[in-house]
Every structure is written in structure tokens, then in C-alpha cells.
Design a protein around this motif. Sequence first.
Motif, short mmCIF file in Angstrom:
data_model
loop_
_atom_site.label_atom_id
_atom_site.label_comp_id
_atom_site.label_asym_id
_atom_site.label_seq_id
_atom_site.Cartn_x
_atom_site.Cartn_y
_atom_site.Cartn_z
N ALA A 77 0.83 -1.20 0.00
CA ALA A 77 0.00 0.00 0.00
C ALA A 77 0.87 1.25 0.00
N ALA A 78 1.95 1.25 0.79
CA ALA A 78 2.82 2.42 0.88
C ALA A 78 3.51 2.71 -0.44
N GLN A 79 3.97 1.67 -1.11
CA GLN A 79 4.64 1.87 -2.40
C GLN A 79 3.66 2.38 -3.45
N ALA A 80 2.44 1.88 -3.41
CA ALA A 80 1.42 2.37 -4.35
C ALA A 80 1.09 3.84 -4.05
N ASN A 81 0.98 4.18 -2.79
CA ASN A 81 0.70 5.57 -2.41
C ASN A 81 1.85 6.49 -2.82
N ARG A 82 3.09 6.02 -2.64
CA ARG A 82 4.24 6.83 -3.04
C ARG A 82 4.26 7.07 -4.54
N ALA A 83 4.00 6.01 -5.32
CA ALA A 83 3.98 6.15 -6.77
C ALA A 83 2.91 7.14 -7.21
N ALA A 84 1.74 7.06 -6.59
CA ALA A 84 0.64 7.96 -6.95
C ALA A 84 0.95 9.40 -6.57
N SER A 85 1.76 9.58 -5.51
CA SER A 85 2.07 10.94 -5.03
C SER A 85 3.09 11.66 -5.89
N GLY A 86 3.95 10.89 -6.55
CA GLY A 86 5.01 11.49 -7.35
C GLY A 86 6.14 12.07 -6.52
N LYS A 87 6.18 11.76 -5.22
CA LYS A 87 7.23 12.31 -4.34
C LYS A 87 8.53 11.51 -4.55
N SER A 88 9.53 12.14 -5.16
CA SER A 88 10.74 11.43 -5.56
C SER A 88 11.74 11.25 -4.42
N ASN A 89 11.55 11.94 -3.31
CA ASN A 89 12.51 11.84 -2.20
C ASN A 89 11.99 10.97 -1.06
N VAL A 90 11.01 10.12 -1.34
CA VAL A 90 10.45 9.22 -0.33
C VAL A 90 10.64 7.78 -0.80
N ARG A 91 11.08 6.91 0.10
CA ARG A 91 11.24 5.49 -0.18
C ARG A 91 10.45 4.69 0.84
N MET A 92 9.91 3.56 0.43
CA MET A 92 9.17 2.66 1.31
C MET A 92 9.80 1.27 1.24
N LEU A 93 10.20 0.72 2.39
CA LEU A 93 10.91 -0.55 2.42
C LEU A 93 10.30 -1.48 3.46
N GLN A 94 10.25 -2.77 3.13
CA GLN A 94 9.84 -3.76 4.13
C GLN A 94 11.05 -4.09 4.99
N MET A 95 10.90 -3.93 6.31
CA MET A 95 12.03 -4.13 7.20
C MET A 95 11.53 -4.30 8.63
N ASP A 96 12.24 -5.10 9.38
CA ASP A 96 11.94 -5.33 10.80
C ASP A 96 12.59 -4.22 11.63
N ALA A 97 11.79 -3.56 12.47
CA ALA A 97 12.32 -2.47 13.30
C ALA A 97 13.39 -2.96 14.27
N GLY A 98 13.40 -4.24 14.58
CA GLY A 98 14.39 -4.79 15.51
C GLY A 98 15.74 -5.06 14.87
N GLU A 99 15.79 -5.04 13.53
CA GLU A 99 17.05 -5.28 12.80
C GLU A 99 17.08 -4.33 11.61
N LEU A 100 17.43 -3.07 11.86
CA LEU A 100 17.43 -2.07 10.81
C LEU A 100 18.61 -2.27 9.88
N ASP A 101 18.32 -2.38 8.61
CA ASP A 101 19.36 -2.65 7.61
C ASP A 101 19.93 -1.33 7.09
N PHE A 102 20.46 -0.53 8.01
CA PHE A 102 21.07 0.75 7.68
C PHE A 102 22.39 0.87 8.43
N PRO A 103 23.34 1.63 7.90
CA PRO A 103 24.60 1.84 8.62
C PRO A 103 24.41 2.73 9.84
N GLU A 104 25.38 2.73 10.71
CA GLU A 104 25.34 3.58 11.90
C GLU A 104 25.35 5.06 11.52
N SER A 105 24.69 5.86 12.34
CA SER A 105 24.75 7.33 12.24
C SER A 105 24.34 7.84 10.87
N LEU A 106 23.24 7.31 10.34
CA LEU A 106 22.78 7.73 9.01
C LEU A 106 21.71 8.81 9.08
#
Length: 248
Positions: A82-111
Motif C-alpha cells: 500500500a505504501a509503495q502504491a501511495n508513493r507512486a501515486a504521489s510522485g514524491k521522488s525523495n520518499v522510499r518505502m521498504l519492508q524491514m523489521d524495526a528490531g534489525e534495521l538494515d542501515f549503517p550507523e549514524s545515518l
Amino acid sequence: MNEFEFKCFYDRIGRMNGWNFSKVKCISEGEQWDFYGEVMRRCKPSDLLLDIGTGGGEALLGLAGAALLLIGIDSSPGMIEAAQANRAASGKSNVRMLQMDAGELDFPESLFNVVSCRHAPFSAKEACRVLVKGGMFLTQQVSEDDKLNLKSAFGRNREVHTDGTLQNQYIAELREAGFRDIQSFEYDATEYYETYEDVLFLLKHAPIIPDFGKLEHDFAILEAFLERHRTSKGIMTNSKRFMITAVK
């Protein structure tokens, strides 16, 4: 609901509706903040923002102009669809939607400069890890005494906790993770739902009453509740929330 039941419910609602309650006709008296307005106030145009438990992304998309890059994550495949469909419909190019577990964030430190979380579980340690030094974490959560008259009418919320239990738990976890300047706020607003259908939508799309609609007398209980709590402003209940802010 146990954790598995809630995940199934949440994913099903994501595929049906996202986390969008904008069609519900309800007025509220006594709200003391707008959560995503508070998030926006903490953002600078050069910031990176992470939104944990973004649901259908409706609120995050409304913040697109507040930061350089906004990433919404959710563990539910249905919500992210739903989020990806909403983002596509909005045309907002600086927003990303990702499936991810909040307990294991797949991002580097201090981002990220700002991490937000509304009505979703989070890991204080992970939120702290991905924030820059001096970055801000904000969360709004539903208090135990939310929709208290509605819960009392049905009487089957098996896991009853004293109001404030979750708030105190999160404050302790944030402190242990290394956050400072931890502040908490709460309000107990009065809500008035305009019609029967508005209350019904709420019960079917939010985990207030476990297994609502599956038991024989549910709709009779709802009818009695509506008659008992109908006022000139609408059908009355309460919205109890707490917000915590913390700095890394």
C-alpha cells in the motif's frame, strides 16, 4: 491478540486499506499535539528521516517537503504494498518505502538525523544506532486506557495493563540504549464519531476489540454501546496517547 494474530490482522488491513483512517468522520477535543507536525518541526531541509512502522505511508508522504530524503519502513508486506502504491501515486521522488523489521534495521550507523515511530513497536538500541550524534527520536503510542468505554463494553481485552506501563517501559529502554534529554507527554482527548459506520470501520480496522465481529453477540453489544454513548456531537469515546522525545 497475541503477536502472531496481530501481525496477520495488520497485514490484512494493509492490503485492504493501508493505515488510512481519513474517511472516518470524527472530531476530537483535547488533543495536545499533531505528531507528524512535531516531527516536521524537528527536520531541516538537509536531513534524512526514518519513519518506523510507516503503515501505508500516508503521513510520511505529507512530510516530503520537510527533509532531503524520507524512508518509511514496515514489517508488513501488505502495508508496504500500500505504501509503495501511495508513493507512486504521489510522485514524491525523495520518499522510499521498504519492508524491514524495526528490531534489525538494515542501515549503517549514524545515518539519520531524525527517527520517528507512530503507533508501532521499535528497538531503542537500533534507533540509537542509526541516528547521528545529536539526532532526535520521537514516538507516539497508544495508551492502555485508550477507547476505555468501548473496551469495557465488550470486556474481552485479556491482557490488561495499568495505564502508563508501556510509557515507562519505553522510557527505560531509551535510557538504557544511551539516549539523553528524554521527555514524555500525554493527553486524553474526547472523540465523537459521527455515525455507526464510522465506529464500525474503526473496530474492523484497528486492534481495539480482539476478534471483533466473530462472536455472536458483538453487534448487539455495539448497538447498546452506541445508544449509551450517543451525544449531540456524536458517539463518544476517548483517545489517549503519549509521546516521547529523546536525543542521542
